[in-house]
Design a protein around this motif. Sequence first.
Motif, PDB file in Angstrom:
ATOM      1  N   VAL A 133    -102.733-128.163  30.728  1.00  0.00           N
ATOM      2  CA  VAL A 133    -102.403-126.766  31.027  1.00  0.00           C
ATOM      3  C   VAL A 133    -101.083-126.694  31.785  1.00  0.00           C
ATOM      4  O   VAL A 133    -100.867-127.430  32.751  1.00  0.00           O
ATOM      5  N   VAL A 134    -100.220-125.794  31.338  1.00  0.00           N
ATOM      6  CA  VAL A 134     -98.968-125.491  32.036  1.00  0.00           C
ATOM      7  C   VAL A 134     -98.998-124.001  32.360  1.00  0.00           C
ATOM      8  O   VAL A 134     -99.087-123.167  31.459  1.00  0.00           O
ATOM      9  N   SER A 135     -98.945-123.668  33.644  1.00  0.00           N
ATOM     10  CA  SER A 135     -99.066-122.278  34.055  1.00  0.00           C
ATOM     11  C   SER A 135     -97.767-121.765  34.658  1.00  0.00           C
ATOM     12  O   SER A 135     -97.196-122.390  35.559  1.00  0.00           O
ATOM     13  N   ALA A 136     -97.314-120.602  34.159  1.00  0.00           N
ATOM     14  CA  ALA A 136     -96.117-119.972  34.710  1.00  0.00           C
ATOM     15  C   ALA A 136     -96.373-119.393  36.089  1.00  0.00           C
ATOM     16  O   ALA A 136     -95.427-119.047  36.802  1.00  0.00           O
ATOM     17  N   SER A 137     -97.652-119.284  36.476  1.00  0.00           N
ATOM     18  CA  SER A 137     -98.005-118.684  37.766  1.00  0.00           C
ATOM     19  C   SER A 137     -98.365-119.720  38.824  1.00  0.00           C
ATOM     20  O   SER A 137     -98.857-119.353  39.899  1.00  0.00           O
ATOM     21  N   ASP A 138     -98.145-121.009  38.531  1.00  0.00           N
ATOM     22  CA  ASP A 138     -98.424-122.036  39.534  1.00  0.00           C
ATOM     23  C   ASP A 138     -97.585-121.828  40.788  1.00  0.00           C
ATOM     24  O   ASP A 138     -96.469-121.289  40.727  1.00  0.00           O
ATOM     25  N   GLN A 166     -96.700-129.442  38.397  1.00  0.00           N
ATOM     26  CA  GLN A 166     -97.166-130.660  39.051  1.00  0.00           C
ATOM     27  C   GLN A 166     -98.534-131.134  38.570  1.00  0.00           C
ATOM     28  O   GLN A 166     -98.922-132.257  38.865  1.00  0.00           O
ATOM     29  N   ARG A 167     -99.244-130.314  37.826  1.00  0.00           N
ATOM     30  CA  ARG A 167    -100.650-130.647  37.554  1.00  0.00           C
ATOM     31  C   ARG A 167    -100.795-131.575  36.345  1.00  0.00           C
ATOM     32  O   ARG A 167    -100.688-132.787  36.463  1.00  0.00           O
ATOM     33  N   ASP A 168    -101.013-131.047  35.165  1.00  0.00           N
ATOM     34  CA  ASP A 168    -101.263-131.902  33.995  1.00  0.00           C
ATOM     35  C   ASP A 168     -99.993-132.563  33.475  1.00  0.00           C
ATOM     36  O   ASP A 168    -100.035-133.661  32.920  1.00  0.00           O
ATOM     37  N   PHE A 169     -98.871-131.850  33.601  1.00  0.00           N
ATOM     38  CA  PHE A 169     -97.559-132.386  33.239  1.00  0.00           C
ATOM     39  C   PHE A 169     -96.678-132.412  34.474  1.00  0.00           C
ATOM     40  O   PHE A 169     -96.869-131.655  35.413  1.00  0.00           O
ATOM     41  N   LYS A 170     -95.670-133.278  34.460  1.00  0.00           N
ATOM     42  CA  LYS A 170     -94.632-133.266  35.474  1.00  0.00           C
ATOM     43  C   LYS A 170     -93.371-132.704  34.818  1.00  0.00           C
ATOM     44  O   LYS A 170     -92.652-133.398  34.103  1.00  0.00           O
ATOM     45  N   THR A 193     -93.012-117.492  31.272  1.00  0.00           N
ATOM     46  CA  THR A 193     -94.004-118.028  30.336  1.00  0.00           C
ATOM     47  C   THR A 193     -93.315-118.673  29.138  1.00  0.00           C
ATOM     48  O   THR A 193     -93.690-119.766  28.699  1.00  0.00           O
ATOM     49  N   ALA A 194     -92.304-117.985  28.589  1.00  0.00           N
ATOM     50  CA  ALA A 194     -91.555-118.542  27.460  1.00  0.00           C
ATOM     51  C   ALA A 194     -90.846-119.828  27.853  1.00  0.00           C
ATOM     52  O   ALA A 194     -90.769-120.779  27.060  1.00  0.00           O
ATOM     53  N   THR A 195     -90.346-119.880  29.080  1.00  0.00           N
ATOM     54  CA  THR A 195     -89.685-121.099  29.566  1.00  0.00           C
ATOM     55  C   THR A 195     -90.665-122.260  29.638  1.00  0.00           C
ATOM     56  O   THR A 195     -90.338-123.396  29.269  1.00  0.00           O
ATOM     57  N   CYS A 196     -91.882-121.990  30.100  1.00  0.00           N
ATOM     58  CA  CYS A 196     -92.907-123.038  30.147  1.00  0.00           C
ATOM     59  C   CYS A 196     -93.227-123.547  28.741  1.00  0.00           C
ATOM     60  O   CYS A 196     -93.432-124.753  28.532  1.00  0.00           O
ATOM     61  N   ALA A 197     -93.277-122.633  27.765  1.00  0.00           N
ATOM     62  CA  ALA A 197     -93.526-123.046  26.388  1.00  0.00           C
ATOM     63  C   ALA A 197     -92.399-123.939  25.875  1.00  0.00           C
ATOM     64  O   ALA A 197     -92.645-124.950  25.199  1.00  0.00           O
ATOM     65  N   ALA A 198     -91.158-123.591  26.217  1.00  0.00           N
ATOM     66  CA  ALA A 198     -90.020-124.418  25.812  1.00  0.00           C
ATOM     67  C   ALA A 198     -90.080-125.798  26.458  1.00  0.00           C
ATOM     68  O   ALA A 198     -89.752-126.815  25.824  1.00  0.00           O
ATOM     69  N   LEU A 199     -90.522-125.848  27.715  1.00  0.00           N
ATOM     70  CA  LEU A 199     -90.657-127.139  28.392  1.00  0.00           C
ATOM     71  C   LEU A 199     -91.739-128.000  27.740  1.00  0.00           C
ATOM     72  O   LEU A 199     -91.606-129.224  27.665  1.00  0.00           O
TER      73      LEU A 199
END
Length: 241
Positions: A133-138, A166-170, A193-199
């Motif tokens: 999980v990658v969250s834009a609200s972390d 920092q959680r599932d991905f670095k 959110t779109a930036t997290c998807a690109a990452l």
Amino acid sequence: MQFASCGGGGVKQERYWAHVAAMFDWKVLRRKIFTAMAFTLFARENVDIAVIEAGLGGARDATNIISSSGLAASVITTIGEEHLAALGGSLESIAMAKSGIIKHGCPLVLGGPFLPHIECILRDKALSMSSPVVSASDAGNQSTIKGISRINGRPYQSCDLVMQIQRDFKLFLELLDVKLCMLGSHQLQNAATATCAALCLRNLGWRISDGSITAGLECTFLLGRRQIPTSKETEALGLHG
């Protein structure tokens, strides 16, 4: 126009289509046909990547035939009350329906922010599917609006986006002075959110530079939807004053 029948007579067109309409939900069937047409077009054009938006819900939507082998990431932006009646009558049932797009082993990008128990539903489903999980609200992410200005007569908001997962991905990315043409704090959250998807795509091996992400965010706009016209456009439309 008539259609042949087994008895040798004929069936009038109106009766035929009335019978067909009674057998099928045309609104549902139409969405499925359009979805199949879109997927066929994407395949024929050999697109590098396709952004597929699920319709009502997620788990039962026609777009959800995509398997984990053909999916780069799933994205759930928000959980709202706009489809309560169709999706079970509660935010929890909506969250369960939307979590149906999570595929085994594929990253899940969360927009949010969500109510704590709603986010738990999404994260629990991701855990059961072995999906990071990658969250834009972390808490490590910081997205701020620094001010509003104009360029070529159009307003934009100058924003900083600092993503530190920092959680599932670095994952880490710092984008400063990004000029978003779509205004408002909700659009800044969409950009994060779109930036997290690109990452996520970058983490999968896609060659996506920081500059490309910035350019994508700055070039995004919706014609006619909360669009603020320039002075020349207002004059052309006769909207003086």
